[in-house]
Enzyme design. Structure first.
Site, PDB file in Angstrom:
ATOM      1  CD  GLU A  46      -2.787   0.941   2.581  1.00  0.00           C
ATOM      2  OE1 GLU A  46      -3.744   1.717   2.696  1.00  0.00           O
ATOM      3  OE2 GLU A  46      -2.540   0.025   3.405  1.00  0.00           O
ATOM      4  CE  LYS A 115      -7.365   1.029   3.158  1.00  0.00           C
ATOM      5  NZ  LYS A 115      -6.183   1.308   4.022  1.00  0.00           N
ATOM      6  CB  CYS A 170      -4.703  -2.210   3.770  1.00  0.00           C
ATOM      7  SG  CYS A 170      -4.010  -2.631   5.392  1.00  0.00           S
ATOM      8  CB  SER A 352      -6.409 -59.951   7.599  1.00  0.00           C
ATOM      9  OG  SER A 352      -5.959 -58.602   7.492  1.00  0.00           O
TER      10      SER A 352
END
Length: 632
Positions: A46, A115, A170, A352
């Site tokens: 950023e 942003k 962010c 077995s």
């Protein structure tokens, strides 16, 4: 973009606050390195060009103009390269400041993305300087170009249509209505996040989990670029915590490693498949989105990413122990409920001395302990015949004794010989009738003992055997509850080893010997020295290969070509190409031809992401043709 792989990179340059030229030059060096390493996308932190902590310097024209000059320089320097670089800078549009991400490629600014969510709480106060992204995309003139500006922008490639890039910054990730949610629903398969996340006690773990889980929630690749320790330390400290995640898994991570390019491959084909498979992932067509087209050089991606040879088995001893306890708990809870519901007085297991029946017994012991029932109600039955060896017979009895369960021996040799006489089978003709006759006789014995003791037969067959059809129809293929039905062979081995290490009820020594015993149905006569003559993996191939094939064929619907490519990478130095080809074709052929056995499986608990139960995860016609999947 062969097989859907797309190479991406993230990096944190060592930054200096307000030293735009220094920051620009560091970015350019990282762009060159990313290109040399064949990356097609580089994500940076950023406000890369100024630093996040420039504070009131964001109001200064000199810083804003220097940032634009640096962007121009990086844009022009990108000419001739198909690398997409996402770099952060402050941008003033008229009288408004924005915290933005510039997307550049080949001499163009493709988009400027502001942003959306600006934190102004605790140590953050971004609204002092910046304004949230506008509601709609508009076009601006930036460095002499017409550039889309807004958050609803997706970068896409017509030549590589699985690549569709969305960007957020962010806090956008940390907010409840992350823009990436909308980006993904409008087609974005890759999200770039330019971040300046400061470091606090516990935040590293939270950040990693947030990126990982969010990538799974939106079924996308997620590239998270954190900022540098070169940021101002006035109030905060930053540690360059970079992450690349894909659909719920962290593929690559670096911490406090600046000026270093972290590179890996995103599998966009897998992401696309997961979105198609999940009916709750509902794409939308929001008209407010603008798409920007880009092109890439056609290159054959040389895989940077590594693939575990054992995708069903977790890494690390601590994680294996944790996973083992959870798996055994889920198996036991399913069996506990079935025992309670049917009011079964006993549980009957054909023991077995092999891995699968051992795990089934351990699960049954756990279920009886949870029910506070005496372990003597568990009846372990050994049924020796032509191929039974002293070693497996002895281990069966030793294990039953150590665990405190009831033990019986029913020698089926005479019964099988009589059956052979009845149907005219040559006792010394070691064909499929010879083998299956024994398996079906054993199942009949177990079923009838269960009837006599008001109990139920516990199935022992595992997921790998179901995938290959390596079971006798209406023999070991059938039971009253199949506790191992979603546990592959490679995981069975690790689960048994876990209990050996724990030395459950003093059974450790015998469990280790069972682990060292070759996997075998013991249906053919033993060798002259009394050892096992019939080794399963000699006949159908290594189970670790088949489990690898199974995981990528069923879980991700990959083609045989792609599975082969991943196999060659995961098993490099272990199996050569010829060997992988041979057993991959065996897997495909058997998986298709043996579906009829899976269409009528008994109930059993799902413990992992893959099961072949016809009632839940896997529905396939028994007569499907495999030819399309045999192209390798």
């Amino acid at each position: 973009m062969k097989d859907g792989f797309f190479t991406v990179a993230v990096s944190t340059p060592h930054l200096k606050v307000a030293d735009v030229v220094h920051n620009r030059d560091r970015v350019l060096e990282l762009m060159h390195e990313a290109k040399e390493r064949k990356a097609k996308l580089l994500v940076l932190p950023e406000l890369t060009l100024t630093c996040y902590t420039a504070s009131d310097l964001f109001f200064h024209d000199v810083l804003l103009e220097a940032s634009l000059d640096a962007l121009r320089y990086l844009r022009d320097s990108s000419r001739g390269s198909d690398l997409i670089t996402v770099v952060g800078l402050p941008y003033r549009d008229c009288d408004t400041l924005y915290n933005t991400a510039a997307v550049i490629q080949d001499g163009r600014v493709l988009a400027l993305i502001p942003k959306t969510h600006l934190p102004s709480y605790s140590e953050f106060y971004e609204t002092r300087w910046f304004t949230p992204a506008p509601a709609h995309v508009r076009h601006i003139t930036l460095l002499g170009e017409d550039v889309p500006f807004g958050s609803h922008i997706i970068i896409r490639s017509k030549s590589h249509p699985l690549f569709r890039l969305g960007v957020e910054i962010c806090e956008d990730l940390w907010a409840p209505d992350s823009p990436s949610l909308s980006h993904a629903l409008n087609g974005a398969t890759v999200i770039a996040n330019l971040s300046a996340s400061d470091e606090l006690i516990g935040k590293e773990e939270y950040r990693r989990d947030l990126v990982r889980i969010h990538s799974g929630k939106i079924t996308a690749g997620y590239i998270y670029a954190d900022t540098s320790s070169g940021e101002s330390s006035t109030d905060m400290v930053f540690t360059a915590h970079n992450l690349i995640a894909e659909d719920g898994s962290v593929l690559a991570e670096s911490y406090m490693r600046e000026d270093e390019v972290l590179v890996t491959d995103l599998d966009l084909q897998k992401i696309n498949h997961e979105r198609v498979r999940k009916n709750t992932f509902k794409s939308v067509n929001d008209p407010s989105y603008e798409f920007v087209d880009v092109s890439f050089d056609d290159v054959n991606v040389e895989l940077v990413r590594t693939f575990s040879a054992h995708p069903f088995v977790p890494d690390g001893d601590a994680e294996i122990k944790k996973r083992a306890e959870k798996i055994i708990l889920l198996q036991a809870l399913g069996l506990k409920k079935r025992l309670e519901h049917t009011n079964a007085k006993s549980a009957v297991i054909g023991l077995s001395g092999g891995l699968d029946s051992t795990l089934a017994l351990l699960v049954t012991v756990r279920a009886f302990d949870m029910l506070s029932r005496p372990r003597s109600g568990i009846i372990a039955v050994t049924m020796p015949c032509f191929g039974t060896t002293k070693r497996t017979r002895s281990n069966a009895e030793l294990l039953a004794t150590a665990l405190g369960v009831s033990f019986r021996e029913v020698n089926i040799t005479k019964s099988v010989e009589q059956h052979f006489r009845d149907i005219g089978q040559d006792r010394f003709c070691y064909d499929v009738t010879f083998e299956n006759g024994q398996a079906r006789e054993r199942t009949q014995v177990l079923m009838d003992i269960a009837n006599k003791t008001s109990g139920m037969v516990i199935g022992t067959g595992d997921l790998s055997e179901l995938a290959l059809g390596w079971a006798t129809y209406n023999g070991d293929h059938m039971s009253m509850y199949a506790v191992n039905a979603s546990v592959p062979k490679t995981l069975v081995r690790y689960l048994v080893r876990y209990f050996a290490d724990e030395n459950l009820s003093g059974s450790g020594r015998v469990l280790y010997d069972i682990l060292d015993t070759p996997v075998s149905p013991e249906l053919l006569p033993a060798t002259s020295d009394g050892t096992i003559s019939q080794i399963t993996e000699d006949l159908v191939g290594p189970y670790e290969l088949h489990d690898f094939f199974l995981y990528y064929f069923v879980r991700h619907s990959f083609s045989a070509k792609k599975i082969k490519r991943l196999s060659l990478s995961a098993f490099a130095g272990v199996y050569d190409e010829e060997t992988i080809d041979k057993w991959l074709m065996t897997f495909i052929r058997r998986f298709f031809s043996q579906q009829f056995k899976r269409s009528c499986l008994p109930d059993g608990p799902k413990v992992g992401t893959i099961t072949l139960s016809p009632r839940s995860d896997w529905r396939m016609p028994s007569d499907a043709v495999s030819s399309l999947w045999q192209d390798i």
